[in-house]
Enzyme design. Structure first.
Site, PDB file in Angstrom:
ATOM      1  CG  HIS A 357      -8.538  87.645 -46.702  1.00  0.00           C
ATOM      2  ND1 HIS A 357      -7.480  88.102 -47.320  1.00  0.00           N
ATOM      3  CD2 HIS A 357      -8.971  88.863 -45.930  1.00  0.00           C
ATOM      4  CE1 HIS A 357      -7.239  89.445 -47.172  1.00  0.00           C
ATOM      5  NE2 HIS A 357      -8.337  89.969 -46.225  1.00  0.00           N
ATOM      6  CD  GLU A 601      -6.184  98.316 -45.736  1.00  0.00           C
ATOM      7  OE1 GLU A 601      -6.395  97.075 -45.181  1.00  0.00           O
ATOM      8  OE2 GLU A 601      -6.778  98.565 -46.754  1.00  0.00           O
ATOM      9  CG  ASP A 625      -3.579  94.397 -46.121  1.00  0.00           C
ATOM     10  OD1 ASP A 625      -2.666  93.690 -46.462  1.00  0.00           O
ATOM     11  OD2 ASP A 625      -4.768  94.601 -46.303  1.00  0.00           O
ATOM     12  CB  CYS A 672     -11.032  97.364 -38.396  1.00  0.00           C
ATOM     13  SG  CYS A 672     -10.293  97.879 -40.025  1.00  0.00           S
TER      14      CYS A 672
HETATM   15  C1  PEP Z   1      -6.471  94.825 -42.707  1.00  0.00           C
HETATM   16  O1  PEP Z   1      -5.842  94.696 -43.523  1.00  0.00           O
HETATM   17  O2  PEP Z   1      -6.235  94.941 -41.365  1.00  0.00           O
HETATM   18  C2  PEP Z   1      -7.791  94.581 -42.666  1.00  0.00           C
HETATM   19  C3  PEP Z   1      -8.680  94.527 -41.617  1.00  0.00           C
HETATM   20  O3  PEP Z   1      -8.267  94.262 -44.235  1.00  0.00           O
HETATM   21  P1  PEP Z   1      -8.124  92.882 -44.618  1.00  0.00           P
HETATM   22  O4  PEP Z   1      -7.684  91.947 -43.507  1.00  0.00           O
HETATM   23  O5  PEP Z   1      -9.686  92.452 -45.047  1.00  0.00           O
HETATM   24  O6  PEP Z   1      -7.393  92.945 -45.766  1.00  0.00           O
HETATM   25 MG    MG Z   2      -6.444  95.069 -45.413  1.00  0.00          MG
END
Ligand code: PEP
Ligand code: MG
Length: 752
Positions: A357, A601, A625, A672
């Site tokens: 992140h 995911e 994910d 996303c």
């Molecule tokens: C993902 O897993 O692609 C996602 C958008 O969620 P995060 O990156 O916050 O886990």
């Molecule tokens: Mg995610």
């Protein structure tokens, strides 16, 4: 043998000096294996040879002198074949090469194992004996085990050793965390502040200082509770007592009273802590009772914890005089968020990987980042660095010609950004007339999210974790309403998709520690919130209330694995909506029931799409994910970053399957994950038929530019051709060329 092996490994890994570690290893191995000689040869890339680096048995004066060219001798053969060689009489082997200065003529039998770190041969570990005999299987595995341990020690020492010389300059290789180039001075983040290093200062705002003290007392207490819990769960329950002592001191009215007294005398909170702690340490240190003497160390540690919080919270970071390159062992999203954007040029992190992140946040903020540089960072402090976020390289004290070249790249990047900015108010339509929606991934960085409201078609993913992470307790319903409404109100008439809390994994709340062996497979996202309806309901209600009159809210559930989770979440949403509607009805307000979607995911959902379709209003694919779970590759682990491949054939098939099902069941679908903001990723997704993309703000304009330069019909043909390759780099090459042909190759490698 196991006991000896463990002892050798322990000693070698504990040693801070490589030569000493190697000396120890050869001596102990010779004695444990009862052989006549043990030696280590290190591969020297520049000189194309193996150098005798340590021995117990060969002539000592040959150490650092005797060399075997690569590919020559039995040592060279081991390096070349990357496997163990066991010979009863090495002198009979056609490759045998006699090293006169080492005086090895007395030795006959030979057992050698390659020392390999991350697929790279670093050297060869050898034992020899005068007697003619083949080594046994147990001896072989003993040597292989030692060689593998030695590999890690050598790799670390090599890296750190390089940096030891103050004048060292060169390149350290890591992982490309966020594209772009930054040049600046290193600022090494040290989470711990030493008592003795803190300068004492006075201020005339005692009330503010008391408040600061109150705040950190709570934070440190939470921190200690978390640690105590972790120790309890790891069975080291006797260690819990240490934390209990700390907690006792923290609550001791005499101790806290003394600090408050210092604040009343005009000292700032940090200085007050330092003064009281140092005095107590001095008193305890001279006590005759050993138990009481130990308390000096406790007070020092506790005082440093308080100081660390106090200093990093309010003073240290904000007083940065010039923009810096942030260098830290581990960069958390909160640490980045605490540094003013104008002061942060680049990021270097020892831990983490491309999809941590912290890296996502760096990309969202458009800050070049290199992850996974495992080096001793103290030696980097204040040195000039170039962060090459395209290649994952960190250049230390680059020579003027290299600096010039990178400065030129930065200028070119700025020019490209100007070019992308020209499409800011244009629509996102391909050259063959296909309209796509470009949405924003928001939530990680409060200051930049709102600014994009005229360019983005809405918010495709609002990560709600950060408002939770930046506090020292769960935010109240009203606090959440305020923060969500701010976003929804900036996108009037455009959709805003809010994701319910997705903590766990690598996103921890400081006040709600979750200690697990396998956090990414653990209590994360919807799993946690369904277990805590009091948290979930408050969040749902806050979202609903925030949407009143704006009517642009949709809600998305993270980490869904099963249909039941969706059903329960739907019931909770019904309840939250009924309750807030009843309350607002009195004020003649109406709250629109939002659409509810899930993030795809977890791979289980790929097999449940027909059953999932009637339960929800939309799907959004979280490719970060989904890739991690499909390929079983930790998105944070630099060691396996090479196999974290968002364009892996299996991921591509999953993506195709999702878009096909979305069409069949008429389900709106978006992407996303980071793939949507990736120049090659977006071309592939367009070719598959995806039309809604959510990405961070720094990618929005360049993706819009790419969309406007592309044709979907051409991309579809390209995808068919690319899929026949079954090879990721050829696959990428084909789409890369498509970008090159449109003058956009610089998006992949920096510069034009
Ligand atoms: C993902 O897993 O692609 C996602 C958008 O969620 P995060 O990156 O916050 O886990
Ligand atoms: Mg995610």
């Amino acid at each position: 043998m196991l006991k000896e092996l463990r002892e050798i490994v322990q000693q070698v890994t504990a040693s801070s000096d490589l030569n000493q570690a190697m000396g120890e290893l050869v001596r102990q191995t010779r004695s444990a294996m009862r052989v006549d000689c043990c030696s280590i040869y290190l591969r020297q890339e520049h000189e194309q040879n193996y150098l005798l680096a340590a021995t117990d048995g060969l002539a000592a004066k040959a150490v650092g002198r005797a060399r075997i060219p690569l590919g020559e001798g039995i040592v060279g053969l081991i390096g070349e074949k990357e496997e163990l060689i066991n010979l009863a009489d090495a002198q009979l082997h056609p490759k045998f090469k006699y090293l006169p200065e080492a005086r090895e003529d007395a030795f006959k039998s030979f057992l050698g194992a390659p020392i390999i770190h991350q697929r790279k041969t670093l050297g060869v570990l050898v034992v020899q004996q005068k007697q003619v005999r083949l080594f046994e299987e147990g001896e072989e595995s003993f040597l292989v085990t030692l060689a593998s341990q030695l590999a890690t020690v050598i790799a670390h020492a090599e890296a750190k050793g390089n940096l030891r010389s103050p004048n060292w300059h060169g390149i350290l290789r890591g992982l490309a965390g966020s594209p772009g180039v930054a040049i600046g001075r290193a600022w090494v983040w040290r989470p711990r502040v030493e008592l003795s290093k803190v300068k004492e200062r006075k201020a005339d705002n005692a009330a503010v200082q008391h408040e600061r003290l109150d705040k950190v007392l709570v934070q440190v207490e939470d921190e200690l509770n978390g640690m105590a819990l972790r120790f309890k769960e790891s069975q080291a329950s006797e260690s819990v007592a240490v934390f209990e002592v700390y907690q006792y001191i923290l609550k001791d009215p005499v101790f806290i009273g003394l600090i408050r007294e210092q604040i009343e005398r005009g000292w700032i909170a940090g200085s007050a802590v330092k003064r009281v702690c140092e005095k107590q340490i001095a008193q305890f240190s001279v006590m005759s009772d050993p138990y009481l003497r130990e308390r000096a160390a406790d007070i020092r540690d506790l005082g440093q914890r308080l100081l660390t919080r106090l200093i990093h919270e309010d003073e240290g970071l904000l007083t940065l005089a010039e923009p810096i390159i942030l260098v830290a062992d581990e960069i958390s999203a909160t640490l980045i968020a605490e540094i003013p954007r104008s002061k942060l040029k680049g990021i270097v992190s020892a831990k983490g990987s491309i999809n941590s992140h912290a890296a996502i946040l760096a990309r969202a903020m458009g800050i070049p980042a290199v992850m996974g540089i495992d080096h001793s960072f103290e030696l980097l402090e204040d040195r000039t660095l170039i962060v090459d976020g395209y290649n994952g390289d960190l250049l230390v004290e680059p020579v003027p010609s290299v600096l010039r070249e990178y400065r030129r790249l930065i200028v070119q990047e700025e020019q490209m950004d100007e070019l992308f900015a020209t499409v800011r108010n244009e629509s996102s339509v391909t050259l063959d007339g296909v309209t796509v929606s470009l949405l924003l991934n928001a939530g990680l960085s409060a200051d930049t999210d709102i600014a994009m409201n005229d360019t983005a078609d809405g918010v495709g993913l609002f990560r709600t974790e950060i408002p939770f992470m930046m506090r020292d307790r769960f935010p109240s319903e009203q606090e959440q309403v305020t923060s969500y409404r701010r976003v929804m109100a900036s996108y009037v008439g455009k959709p805003v998709c809010m994701r319910t809390l997705d903590v766990g994994g690598d996103k921890q709340l400081p006040y709600f520690p979750i200690v697990e062996e396998n956090p990414f497979l653990g209590w994360r996202g919807i799993r946690l919130t369904l277990d805590h309806p009091e948290i979930f309901l408050v969040q749902l209600k806050a979202m609903l209330r925030a949407s009143q009159g704006l009517d642009n809210l949709s809600i998305m559930l993270p980490m869904v694995t099963s249909l039941d989770e969706v059903r329960v979440a739907r019931r909770m949403l019904d309840r939250a909506w009924r309750e807030v509607s009843a309350e607002t009805a009195d004020q003649q307000g109406i709250i629109r029931y939002p659409s509810l979607g899930v993030m795809i995911e977890v791979p289980s959902l790929l097999y449940l799409l027909p059953d999932l379709a009637p339960l929800v209003d939309f799907w959004s694919v979280g490719t970060n994910d989904l890739t991690q779970y499909l390929l079983a590759v930790d998105r944070n682990n630099g060691r396996v970053a090479g196999i974290y491949d968002t364009l892996h054939p299996a991921v591509l098939r999953a993506l195709q399957q999702i878009i096909d099902a979305a069409r069949r069941y008429a389900k709106p679908v978006s992407i996303c994950g980071e793939l949507a903001g990736d120049p090659i990723g977006v071309l592939v997704l367009l070719a598959m038929g995806y039309r809604r993309f959510s990405m961070n703000n720094s990618n929005l304009m360049r993706i819009k530019y790419i969309v406007r330069q592309s044709r979907c019909d051409e991309l579809q043909k390209l995808l068919q051709e690319a899929l026949s390759y079954q090879n990721t780099s050829m696959f990428k090459g084909l789409f890369g060329r498509y970008l090159e042909e449109r003058g956009l190759g610089g998006l992949l490698r920096g510069g034009r």
